[in-house]
Design a protein around this motif. Structure first.
Motif, short mmCIF file in Angstrom:
data_model
loop_
_atom_site.label_atom_id
_atom_site.label_comp_id
_atom_site.label_asym_id
_atom_site.label_seq_id
_atom_site.Cartn_x
_atom_site.Cartn_y
_atom_site.Cartn_z
N TYR A 122 25.72 37.65 52.38
CA TYR A 122 26.83 37.91 51.47
C TYR A 122 26.84 36.83 50.39
O TYR A 122 26.40 35.70 50.61
CB TYR A 122 28.17 37.88 52.20
CG TYR A 122 28.46 39.13 53.01
CD1 TYR A 122 28.48 40.38 52.41
CD2 TYR A 122 28.75 39.06 54.36
CE1 TYR A 122 28.74 41.53 53.14
CE2 TYR A 122 29.03 40.18 55.11
CZ TYR A 122 29.02 41.42 54.49
OH TYR A 122 29.29 42.55 55.22
N TYR A 123 27.37 37.20 49.21
CA TYR A 123 27.52 36.22 48.14
C TYR A 123 28.72 35.32 48.44
O TYR A 123 29.72 35.76 49.02
CB TYR A 123 27.73 36.93 46.80
CG TYR A 123 26.47 37.59 46.30
CD1 TYR A 123 25.51 36.86 45.61
CD2 TYR A 123 26.23 38.95 46.53
CE1 TYR A 123 24.34 37.45 45.17
CE2 TYR A 123 25.06 39.56 46.08
CZ TYR A 123 24.12 38.80 45.40
OH TYR A 123 22.96 39.39 44.97
N PRO A 124 28.64 34.04 48.05
CA PRO A 124 29.72 33.10 48.37
C PRO A 124 30.98 33.27 47.55
O PRO A 124 31.88 32.42 47.64
CB PRO A 124 29.07 31.73 48.16
CG PRO A 124 27.95 31.98 47.20
CD PRO A 124 27.45 33.36 47.51
N ALA A 125 31.10 34.35 46.76
CA ALA A 125 32.41 34.71 46.23
C ALA A 125 33.34 35.01 47.41
O ALA A 125 34.56 34.85 47.33
CB ALA A 125 32.29 35.93 45.31
N PHE A 126 32.77 35.48 48.52
CA PHE A 126 33.44 35.57 49.80
C PHE A 126 33.38 34.17 50.41
O PHE A 126 32.30 33.65 50.67
CB PHE A 126 32.70 36.59 50.66
CG PHE A 126 33.12 36.69 52.09
CD1 PHE A 126 34.43 36.46 52.50
CD2 PHE A 126 32.19 37.03 53.07
CE1 PHE A 126 34.79 36.56 53.83
CE2 PHE A 126 32.54 37.14 54.41
CZ PHE A 126 33.85 36.90 54.78
#
Length: 308
Positions: A122-126
């Motif tokens: 997952y992208y670390p925007a999460f």
């Protein structure tokens, strides 16, 4: 000529070895069994507290939702950043469009390792880089509470990312550089239980550092400037310095706690921007949790503003 062939062959071998090493190092690393706590009695009630601390509704509910509508987590919020536009997914209990079909193992790996059920990064925007510091028991409690929320139909759109940011495998290397399970601030052994709790809430589920700490050119948290403020990741403006060296340094613990409850500052101003949604979340907590956050913020190192 033979020497040139040897040089070319050597370069090809080195490039191949580098590619193999990068592939291995960037592989997703799942939690082991010891890192996953079982769901226990009373999990749903405890999980609601973690839900509000973790701010799930801020990104996954409709932006102007109020009351029970904030529990409808259909996603769709667009976060425009220098790396592209990230879109918050549907995390409702819908079996196919949301996460209703996930196991506890799936959920824990997403929260604390940033790994999807099919093994992708997952992208670390999460903000899993903060959630990795959470207690596994709190993860299990949150999972149980999420199961009780409404199932909302409809998948959110895909992220809008260009090359090379659309290559998820590279995020494995980013995680090696920037994910740390260790707590950020070293506290004196004599601090109160409230400060210890506040440290956990801020550095873990509350993920305050994700917005209030500056990042480097690769989007990694600059831990030596913890909570000192940063340029806004989305849009214009800045996120304030919340160490004792910032604008809130003159606030008392009671004033910080009241702000986290009502959104009103000591000089009768009010929260704006994305902080409005954060206040809505934190207002659902018991007063002791907000007081603990305030106590911790008075103990972090005093730093100058971490933004221009």
């Amino acid at each position: 000529m033979p020497s040139m062939r040897k040089l070319i062959a050597g370069a090809v071998v080195l490039a191949a070895l580098g590619a193999i090493a990068g592939w291995v190092l960037s592989a997703p690393r799942s939690l082991d069994d010891a890192g996953i706590a079982p769901v226990s009695d009373g999990a749903e009630a405890r999980g609601e507290r973690i839900f509000w601390v973790a701010g799930c509704a801020s990104c996954h509910a409709e932006s102007k939702a109020e009351g029970e509508e904030r529990l409808r987590l259909a996603g769709g919020l667009e976060l425009a950043t220098p790396f592209g536009t990230f879109v918050a997914p549907n995390i409702s209990s819908h079996k196919t469009d949301g996460i209703g079909g996930w196991s506890l193992v799936n959920f824990a790996n997403a929260m604390q390792r940033g790994i999807s059920p099919d093994g992708a990064h997952y992208y670390p925007a999460f903000p899993y880089a903060s959630y990795t510091r959470m207690d596994p028991a709190d993860i299990a409690d949150l999972y149980a509470f999420m199961k009780t929320l409404p199932a909302v139909e409809g998948k959110a759109p895909d992220h809008q990312l260009g090359f090379p940011f659309n290559i998820r495998r590279g995020l494995g290397l980013w995680k090696l550089l920037y994910m740390r399970e260790k707590q950020v601030v070293e506290l004196d052994a004599e601090v109160s239980d409230a400060v210890v709790l506040g440290k956990y809430l801020v550095e873990g589920p509350g993920h305050c550092g994700e917005c209030h700490t500056p990042r480097d050119m690769f989007g990694g948290t600059q831990y030596d400037a913890w909570l000192s403020g940063a340029p806004a990741a989305t849009g214009e403006g800045t996120i304030p310095n919340i160490t004792p060296g910032g604008d809130v340094g003159g606030w008392s613990e009671d004033e910080i706690a009241e702000y986290l409850n009502s959104g009103f500052t000591p000089d009768f101003d009010s929260a704006g921007g994305e902080m409005v949604s954060v206040i809505k979340n934190l207002a659902n907590l018991e007063p002791g949790d907000r007081a603990a956050i305030a106590a911790y913020l008075k103990q972090v190192p005093s730093l100058p503003d971490g933004h221009p």
